[in-house]
Enzyme design. Structure first.
Site, mmCIF file in Angstrom:
data_model
loop_
_atom_site.group_PDB
_atom_site.id
_atom_site.type_symbol
_atom_site.label_atom_id
_atom_site.label_comp_id
_atom_site.label_asym_id
_atom_site.label_seq_id
_atom_site.Cartn_x
_atom_site.Cartn_y
_atom_site.Cartn_z
ATOM 1 N N THR A 38 -4.554 10.814 0.462
ATOM 2 C CA THR A 38 -4.998 10.320 -0.832
ATOM 3 C C THR A 38 -6.087 9.264 -0.674
ATOM 4 O O THR A 38 -6.138 8.524 0.303
ATOM 5 C CB THR A 38 -3.843 9.724 -1.657
ATOM 6 N N ASP A 62 -5.197 6.501 -7.418
ATOM 7 C CA ASP A 62 -5.199 5.044 -7.514
ATOM 8 C C ASP A 62 -3.727 4.645 -7.550
ATOM 9 O O ASP A 62 -3.019 4.951 -8.510
ATOM 10 C CB ASP A 62 -5.915 4.609 -8.799
ATOM 11 N N ASN A 89 -0.172 2.986 2.914
ATOM 12 C CA ASN A 89 -1.205 2.249 3.626
ATOM 13 C C ASN A 89 -2.231 1.598 2.704
ATOM 14 O O ASN A 89 -2.839 0.595 3.064
ATOM 15 C CB ASN A 89 -1.926 3.197 4.595
ATOM 16 N N SER A 140 2.638 -3.259 6.198
ATOM 17 C CA SER A 140 2.638 -4.671 5.859
ATOM 18 C C SER A 140 1.539 -5.344 6.660
ATOM 19 O O SER A 140 0.418 -4.852 6.738
ATOM 20 C CB SER A 140 4.013 -5.277 6.140
ATOM 21 N N TYR A 154 -2.450 -12.621 -1.199
ATOM 22 C CA TYR A 154 -2.274 -11.537 -0.239
ATOM 23 C C TYR A 154 -0.921 -11.669 0.444
ATOM 24 O O TYR A 154 -0.161 -10.692 0.543
ATOM 25 C CB TYR A 154 -3.395 -11.553 0.793
ATOM 26 N N LYS A 158 2.447 -9.085 0.504
ATOM 27 C CA LYS A 158 3.046 -8.544 1.719
ATOM 28 C C LYS A 158 4.451 -9.084 1.953
ATOM 29 O O LYS A 158 5.320 -8.352 2.441
ATOM 30 C CB LYS A 158 2.148 -8.836 2.926
ATOM 31 N N THR A 189 -11.126 -3.406 11.117
ATOM 32 C CA THR A 189 -11.286 -2.572 9.927
ATOM 33 C C THR A 189 -12.165 -3.353 8.949
ATOM 34 O O THR A 189 -12.641 -4.437 9.253
ATOM 35 C CB THR A 189 -9.920 -2.272 9.288
#
Length: 276
Positions: A38, A62, A89, A140, A154, A158, A189
């Site tokens: 996705t 989404d 993810n 996580s 953030y 998590k 990333t």
């Protein structure tokens, strides 16, 4: 029903357009598994379908849209007949002091990083319970077990995911469903790049920001190196509830939890008296 013993596992992976999601999607496909991949823009998944054809099911999603999450899981199950590994993810980082983030930024962060995995998990569980098997992998972060300034919302997303998933693991174990929290360290990333959101800086925190220490390690892990690890976790007969990705988190957590224990012990007399 498809025979997964001869055709490999079927995965459902959110956020498959880039980063860990893309690496893990390719790793599963390369070994002969099938993936419902996705992304908000399925055009980013075209190279996957060109290379692996019907082994890939690209789905526009989404994760903040609960109905869309249920529809996506149903579409994947209808196509492949089974779901073996569900990887939540999709997510991003919101940078800003707690005072600085707007209501919209705060809500979007929680909607994506916490409610998104919740909706996908709720959609997948009837399938996994019905099978009597399956593995939910929640992505996580090392930021799900300790905190730094400038990432409060953030961390909230998590830490919330960690708590929800800890309960989930106990709830679904009787149905044969496994659950793992993957807690990556800093990787190369675009978590701090294109996918990140930035709160507007307040002058009140200018001096504080200027005096913040440089990150404990400027070294960033190679996302490609996580491919073998995620396959090993997915294939484990008894996978861990929590597992770090990277060589940095464990030493940090040893120190962090030692500090917590020391503080709790120092205030234990007051704690006991507060109970009545």
């Amino acid at each position: 029903m498809t025979d997964k013993t001869t055709t490999g596992k079927t995965w459902f992976i959110t956020g498959a357009s880039r980063g860990f999601g893309r690496v893990w999607t390719q790793a599963a496909l390369e070994r002969g598994d099938r993936v419902a991949a996705t992304a908000r823009d399925t055009g980013t998944l075209a190279p996957l379908t060109e290379k692996w054809g019907d082994a890939v099911l690209p789905i526009r999603l989404d994760v903040t849209d609960r109905d869309a999450c249920f529809a996506a899981v149903a579409q994947a199950h209808a196509r492949f007949g089974t779901l073996d590994v569900v990887v939540n993810n999709a997510g991003y980082g919101l940078f800003g002091m707690v005072e600085e983030v707007t209501e919209e930024q705060a809500r979007r962060q929680i909607d994506t990083n916490l409610f998104g995995p919740l909706w996908v998990t709720q959609a997948a569980l009837p399938v996994l319970r019905g099978q009597g098997s399956g593995h939910i992998i929640q992505v996580s972060s090392v930021g799900g077990v300790f905190a730094l300034p400038g990432l409060g919302l953030y961390h909230a997303s998590k830490w919330g995911l960690e708590g929800m998933t800890s309960s989930l693991a106990m709830e679904v174990r009787p149905f044969g469903v496994k659950v793992t929290l993957v807690e990556p360290a800093g990787f190369a990333t675009d978590w701090q790049g294109a996918s990140a959101d930035q709160a507007e800086h307040s002058p009140a925190y200018a001096e504080f920001r200027a005096n913040l220490p440089v990150s404990a390690s400027a070294r960033r892990g190679d996302p490609d190196a996580t491919a073998a690890a995620i396959l090993a976790i997915a294939d484990a007969d008894e996978p861990p509830l929590r597992v770090f990705l990277g060589d940095q988190p464990l030493p940090l957590m040893r120190a962090e939890y030692a500090r917590r224990i020391t503080e709790w012990e120092a205030w234990d007399d007051l704690s006991g008296k507060a109970f009545g």
